[in-house]
Motif scaffolding. Structure first.
Motif, mmCIF file in Angstrom:
data_model
loop_
_atom_site.group_PDB
_atom_site.id
_atom_site.type_symbol
_atom_site.label_atom_id
_atom_site.label_comp_id
_atom_site.label_asym_id
_atom_site.label_seq_id
_atom_site.Cartn_x
_atom_site.Cartn_y
_atom_site.Cartn_z
ATOM 1 N N ALA A 190 59.846 -40.809 27.750
ATOM 2 C CA ALA A 190 59.330 -42.136 28.073
ATOM 3 C C ALA A 190 57.896 -42.302 27.567
ATOM 4 N N PRO A 221 63.919 -54.321 30.419
ATOM 5 C CA PRO A 221 64.039 -53.005 31.064
ATOM 6 C C PRO A 221 65.493 -52.568 31.211
ATOM 7 N N ARG A 252 54.754 -45.657 26.551
ATOM 8 C CA ARG A 252 54.370 -47.067 26.691
ATOM 9 C C ARG A 252 54.069 -47.608 25.297
ATOM 10 N N ASP A 304 57.786 -50.459 28.328
ATOM 11 C CA ASP A 304 58.470 -49.173 28.296
ATOM 12 C C ASP A 304 59.134 -48.953 26.939
#
Length: 451
Positions: free
Chosen positions: A250, A337, A252, A257
């Protein structure tokens, strides 16, 4: 004396590259790993090595220039990298053909044809002598794959001719599209010499149930056709594709995301897919880069991925890439998301290294070097000549890699400095300084007052 000294310095400077070359380390110390090769035939001359995941993982060069083949003496042999699609050779398939009456060849053929439920032509009806056959209808309904060309054969009693044909394709015998507007076919003779051309290549691979062959020169005698073959490129077998599954990390991206993935080798990736957990439907942007300090390059946008249940027919197909990518870093950005980060699936078809067995056995594959690369060699031209001689289906004998072992290991992935250039310049500058100093000394001595 100055001239003598200058000549001595020049001679020493010229000897430096030769001394450095003579003391060069063996080629094996420039590569990280090796794989011994088992040859399927001991005297084939040319061999084909399909690259394994271990070889891809060891390669340092983005173009696989650091993957070579060496002989038993440790010397590189002529070799070239061959793409999987280049090795695909068309197969020949017999095509049923039917004569068409000249007066109706470009009208409603369906009205004079009888077709089975599977699309196979059963017969084409000719009516009356006025409708003599001058064109042909070809039944390609049972061929699986893309049609690349036609090969025509005619009777030995066929008079010498030169004809131009137009080839059209249809799926219903009503709507026709040209696949080759003009193709020249001839059988020319003079004395004992004969020049033949019976192959008609299409402008692009074609998939159609039916083809028709229309002569464009009405004054030429009808062709006494005896057989028609189609060059077919078979569909890619699912087993020929290999997939690398990458776990997400993960990150940014511009405040949103995203997920990054790391590829462990220089695989020629041409398909991408996502492994989602359960049902899913999302839109993605896919980017790549080869180094951590390089900018990201977008390779797919508005990529819709969905999955409904476990049925393979209820999921999105893999995304096709316009060209193979070997980048190390991959990044996914969802439009909205997602419940769980997906694994990234990268699909590729293994390439092959084709080499000429120069020198003694055993042969081996070397890979992984930041300071050495494969030399250019005319292997492709040799392969083309051999296929011309032995047929389009000819392939080099197989050579299978064994278990890999380390040579220089990770040390081979560090670029080396060009010490030869530095030593040469140092010697030249030192020589210039010596000559200049000696000249100044002579000038001072010559200008000193005599007693």
């Amino acid at each position: 004396m100055i001239r003598t000294l200058a000549r001595s310095v020049a001679a020493f400077a010229l000897s430096v590259p030769l001394a450095v070359a003579a003391s060069a380390v063996p080629v094996g110390s420039d590569y990280g790993w090796q794989w011994p090769l088992s040859l399927s035939a001991g005297d084939a001359g040319a061999y084909r090595v399909e690259l394994t995941p271990d070889i891809y993982a060891a390669a340092w060069s983005p173009t696989l220039a650091d993957v070579i083949v060496v002989n038993g003496d440790g010397h590189p042999v002529p070799s070239t990298l061959v793409d999987a699609t280049v090795e695909e050779r068309p197969v020949l398939r017999e095509v049923p053909w039917f004569p068409l009456p000249g007066g109706r060849a470009q009208r409603d053929i369906a009205a004079i044809s009888e077709i089975d439920t599977d699309g196979r032509l059963r017969r084409v009806e000719l009516r009356g002598a006025e409708d003599a056959a001058t064109a042909w209808l070809l039944d390609a309904s049972q061929l699986d794959g893309g049609l690349l060309a036609l090969r025509l054969s005619w009777a030995d009693s066929q008079p010498a001719f030169e004809q131009v044909f137009r080839v059209e394709a249809s799926d219903d015998l009503k709507q026709w599209q040209p696949v080759q507007p003009e193709a020249r076919v001839f059988d020319l003779r003079r004395d004992d010499a004969r020049l033949l051309q019976g192959r008609i290549a299409f402008t692009a691979p074609t998939q159609a149930r039916y083809l028709r062959l229309l002569p464009l020169r009405a004054s030429m005698p009808a062709l006494q056709l005896t057989a028609v073959q189609a060059e077919v490129r078979l569909p890619e077998a699912a087993s020929s594709w290999q997939w690398r599954a990458l776990a997400p990390r993960a990150v940014r991206v511009d405040g949103r995301d995203g997920f990054e993935y790391r590829l462990d080798g220089r695989y020629p990736v041409t398909r991408v897919d996502l492994a989602t957990a359960g049902n899913a439907s999302s839109r993605w942007t896919l980017s790549v880069r080869d180094r951590d300090d390089a900018p990201w390059r977008v390779v797919a946008t508005d990529w819709v991925v969905y999955r409904l249940g476990a049925d393979a027919d209820s999921r999105s197909p893999p995304q096709l890439l316009p060209a193979p990518l070997r980048d190390r870093a991959w990044r996914l950005e969802p439009e909205s998301p997602v419940a769980a980060p997906p694994d990234l699936l990268l699909g590729y078809r293994p390439e092959a290294l084709v080499f000429v067995a120069e020198g003694t056995q055993p042969f081996a594959v070397y890979a992984g070097s930041a300071r050495a690369k494969r030399a250019a060699a005319p292997v492709t031209q040799m392969l083309d000549a051999l296929r011309t001689r032995h047929g389009a289906d000819w392939r080099p004998a197989a050579a299978t890699p064994g278990s890999g072992t380390a040579l220089a290991g990770e040390a081979a992935l560090t670029p080396s400095r060009d010490w030869t250039t530095w030593v040469l310049w140092t010697v030249l500058l030192a020589g210039v300084a010596v000559v200049a100093g000696f000249a100044v000394s002579l000038l001072r001595r010559g200008s000193a007052p005599t007693g």
